[in-house]
Design a protein around this motif. Structure first.
Motif, PDB file in Angstrom:
ATOM      1  N   LEU A 117      -8.905  21.668  25.927  1.00  0.00           N
ATOM      2  CA  LEU A 117      -8.025  20.932  24.888  1.00  0.00           C
ATOM      3  C   LEU A 117      -7.104  21.431  25.359  1.00  0.00           C
ATOM      4  CD1 LEU A 117     -10.930  21.860  23.026  1.00  0.00           C
ATOM      5  CD2 LEU A 117     -11.003  19.783  23.385  1.00  0.00           C
ATOM      6  N   SER A 118      -6.421  20.447  23.409  1.00  0.00           N
ATOM      7  CA  SER A 118      -5.244  20.034  23.927  1.00  0.00           C
ATOM      8  C   SER A 118      -4.889  20.724  22.567  1.00  0.00           C
ATOM      9  CB  SER A 118      -3.938  19.249  24.019  1.00  0.00           C
ATOM     10  OG  SER A 118      -4.506  18.029  23.466  1.00  0.00           O
ATOM     11  N   TRP A 119      -4.132  22.268  22.156  1.00  0.00           N
ATOM     12  CA  TRP A 119      -3.645  22.747  21.021  1.00  0.00           C
ATOM     13  C   TRP A 119      -2.731  22.273  20.258  1.00  0.00           C
ATOM     14  CZ3 TRP A 119      -8.823  25.087  19.170  1.00  0.00           C
ATOM     15  CH2 TRP A 119      -9.666  25.707  20.617  1.00  0.00           C
ATOM     16  N   TYR A 120      -1.961  22.213  18.689  1.00  0.00           N
ATOM     17  CA  TYR A 120      -1.333  22.570  18.352  1.00  0.00           C
ATOM     18  C   TYR A 120      -0.697  23.069  17.087  1.00  0.00           C
ATOM     19  CZ  TYR A 120       4.115  21.510  17.184  1.00  0.00           C
ATOM     20  OH  TYR A 120       5.143  21.143  16.823  1.00  0.00           O
ATOM     21  N   GLY A 121       0.250  23.579  16.990  1.00  0.00           N
ATOM     22  CA  GLY A 121       0.018  24.969  15.516  1.00  0.00           C
ATOM     23  C   GLY A 121       0.969  24.782  14.816  1.00  0.00           C
ATOM     24  N   PHE A 122       0.303  24.478  12.998  1.00  0.00           N
ATOM     25  CA  PHE A 122       1.334  23.639  12.501  1.00  0.00           C
ATOM     26  C   PHE A 122       1.184  24.822  11.110  1.00  0.00           C
ATOM     27  CE2 PHE A 122       3.327  20.886   8.977  1.00  0.00           C
ATOM     28  CZ  PHE A 122       4.146  20.635   9.902  1.00  0.00           C
ATOM     29  N   PRO A 123       2.601  25.597  11.377  1.00  0.00           N
ATOM     30  CA  PRO A 123       2.660  26.749  10.323  1.00  0.00           C
ATOM     31  C   PRO A 123       2.824  27.116   8.532  1.00  0.00           C
ATOM     32  CG  PRO A 123       4.095  27.206  11.522  1.00  0.00           C
ATOM     33  CD  PRO A 123       3.728  26.060  11.948  1.00  0.00           C
ATOM     34  N   PHE A 124       3.516  25.387   9.200  1.00  0.00           N
ATOM     35  CA  PHE A 124       4.527  25.121   7.447  1.00  0.00           C
ATOM     36  C   PHE A 124       3.764  25.160   5.954  1.00  0.00           C
ATOM     37  CE2 PHE A 124       6.202  24.222  11.339  1.00  0.00           C
ATOM     38  CZ  PHE A 124       7.601  24.282  10.911  1.00  0.00           C
ATOM     39  N   ILE A 125       4.005  25.536   4.866  1.00  0.00           N
ATOM     40  CA  ILE A 125       3.166  25.673   3.385  1.00  0.00           C
ATOM     41  C   ILE A 125       4.542  24.966   2.883  1.00  0.00           C
ATOM     42  CG2 ILE A 125       1.492  27.226   3.970  1.00  0.00           C
ATOM     43  CD1 ILE A 125       2.924  28.541   2.329  1.00  0.00           C
ATOM     44  N   ASN A 126       3.948  24.260   1.537  1.00  0.00           N
ATOM     45  CA  ASN A 126       4.838  24.026   0.416  1.00  0.00           C
ATOM     46  C   ASN A 126       4.888  25.037   0.138  1.00  0.00           C
ATOM     47  OD1 ASN A 126       4.008  21.800   1.148  1.00  0.00           O
ATOM     48  ND2 ASN A 126       2.139  21.790  -0.863  1.00  0.00           N
ATOM     49  N   ALA A 127       6.732  24.999  -0.412  1.00  0.00           N
ATOM     50  CA  ALA A 127       7.248  25.900  -1.477  1.00  0.00           C
ATOM     51  C   ALA A 127       6.331  26.653  -2.477  1.00  0.00           C
ATOM     52  CB  ALA A 127       8.915  25.127  -1.426  1.00  0.00           C
ATOM     53  N   ILE A 128       6.791  27.906  -2.167  1.00  0.00           N
ATOM     54  CA  ILE A 128       5.876  28.315  -3.375  1.00  0.00           C
ATOM     55  C   ILE A 128       7.123  29.331  -4.057  1.00  0.00           C
ATOM     56  CG2 ILE A 128       4.645  30.409  -4.432  1.00  0.00           C
ATOM     57  CD1 ILE A 128       2.539  29.614  -1.137  1.00  0.00           C
ATOM     58  N   ALA A 165      -3.744  24.300  11.342  1.00  0.00           N
ATOM     59  CA  ALA A 165      -2.221  24.163  10.368  1.00  0.00           C
ATOM     60  C   ALA A 165      -2.509  25.508   9.254  1.00  0.00           C
ATOM     61  CB  ALA A 165      -2.077  22.813  10.122  1.00  0.00           C
ATOM     62  N   HIS A 166      -2.335  26.796   8.993  1.00  0.00           N
ATOM     63  CA  HIS A 166      -2.229  27.024   8.334  1.00  0.00           C
ATOM     64  C   HIS A 166      -2.816  26.356   7.155  1.00  0.00           C
ATOM     65  CE1 HIS A 166      -2.614  30.873   6.594  1.00  0.00           C
ATOM     66  NE2 HIS A 166      -1.308  30.683   5.463  1.00  0.00           N
ATOM     67  N   ALA A 167      -1.853  25.017   6.400  1.00  0.00           N
ATOM     68  CA  ALA A 167      -2.308  25.201   5.001  1.00  0.00           C
ATOM     69  C   ALA A 167      -3.467  23.500   5.578  1.00  0.00           C
ATOM     70  CB  ALA A 167      -1.052  24.024   4.365  1.00  0.00           C
ATOM     71  N   PRO A 168      -4.224  23.680   4.028  1.00  0.00           N
ATOM     72  CA  PRO A 168      -5.151  22.149   4.314  1.00  0.00           C
ATOM     73  C   PRO A 168      -3.814  21.081   3.694  1.00  0.00           C
ATOM     74  CG  PRO A 168      -5.293  23.269   2.464  1.00  0.00           C
ATOM     75  CD  PRO A 168      -4.646  24.585   3.363  1.00  0.00           C
ATOM     76  N   LEU A 169      -4.689  20.121   3.905  1.00  0.00           N
ATOM     77  CA  LEU A 169      -4.052  18.367   3.778  1.00  0.00           C
ATOM     78  C   LEU A 169      -4.997  18.248   2.550  1.00  0.00           C
ATOM     79  CD1 LEU A 169      -5.439  16.358   6.763  1.00  0.00           C
ATOM     80  CD2 LEU A 169      -3.320  16.945   5.936  1.00  0.00           C
ATOM     81  N   ALA A 170      -3.617  17.349   1.768  1.00  0.00           N
ATOM     82  CA  ALA A 170      -3.928  17.296   0.445  1.00  0.00           C
ATOM     83  C   ALA A 170      -4.979  16.813  -0.054  1.00  0.00           C
ATOM     84  CB  ALA A 170      -2.997  16.304  -0.474  1.00  0.00           C
TER      85      ALA A 170
END
Length: 238
Positions: A117-128, A165-170
């Motif tokens: 499988l191919s994997w990609y990590g997206f760590p970004f979150i909305n600014a807190i 992805a660390h954060a969920p989708l809206a």
């Protein structure tokens, strides 16, 4: 075609969750693996001290992992371990885990190929509040989302099989226990543009961040799982 069983966990914050009893092929973490400096953060939140600096928290986490590397390595075991950072991960654990004998693949902001499988990590979150790693305002989040899509198209000709992805989708498992939503609307919109352009989405979207997990949603064929504070086995075909 083969079926890969993924043990997905997220937001352990140094307290590894109970593993399911079933077998699995790979382990995937969507961030907040490292322990928090609870005393320092409690003092900061109560206004008794300044917010811990990035360097201070990084030193704390490096020391914590050094003291707990054996137990962390044993928990992970011999299966490949695919990691994406979260906003509480000030120290990158991959090299230390690798020296402990763990087969580590750091997917943070890059493509990895593991278990067919191919994997990609997206760590970004909305600014807190600027205290955490990988915080982005809307304009910065757009840049990160476009970079992710462009990089995947250049390297694998489209979306990865698994998006960590660390954060969920809206709107998808992004509501906390107080009813506040933390989902990423910018990334959601970019993925929907791909759908409109008749491009396939990842097979799996694995996330955490919001400590109110949920499983089983499907968005245009992409299955969505939030495993924050838990560990769950998810099957996917190669």
């Amino acid at each position: 075609m083969a079926t890969v069983k993924i043990l997905h966990f997220s937001d352990s914050h140094g307290r590894m969750p109970r593993k399911p009893s079933d077998d699995y092929d790979v382990i995937a973490c969507t961030g907040d693996f490292m322990a928090d400096d609870d005393i320092a953060w409690e003092m900061a939140h109560r206004g008794l001290d300044r917010v811990p600096s990035f360097k201070q928290t990084k030193r704390f986490q490096e020391k914590w992992l050094a003291e707990n590397i054996y137990s962390s390595g044993r928990w992970i075991g011999k299966q490949p371990f695919i990691w994406c950072a979260g906003n509480h991960d000030f120290f990158d654990p991959c090299e230390m885990l690798r020296k402990e004998g763990v087969e580590v693949y750091d997917a943070t902001n890059c493509v990895q190929h593991v278990a067919g499988l191919s994997w990609y990590g997206f760590p970004f979150i909305n600014a807190i509040n600027g205290y955490y790693m990988y915080e982005r305002l809307a304009s910065g989040m757009l840049d990160e989302a476009e970079t992710f899509i462009a990089r995947c198209h250049d390297e694998i000709g489209g979306m990865p099989d698994v998006l960590l992805a660390h954060a969920p989708l809206a709107g998808l498992y992004d509501e906390d226990k107080h009813g506040k939503r933390w989902g990423n609307s910018v990334l959601l919109n970019k993925l929907m543009y791909l759908v409109a352009d008749q491009q396939r989405l990842p097979k799996l979207f694995l996330c955490g961040h919001v400590h109110k997990h949920g499983h089983g949603a499907v968005m245009n064929g992409m299955r969505v799982f939030n495993s924050a504070t838990t560990a769950n086995i998810i099957e996917v075909d190669t």
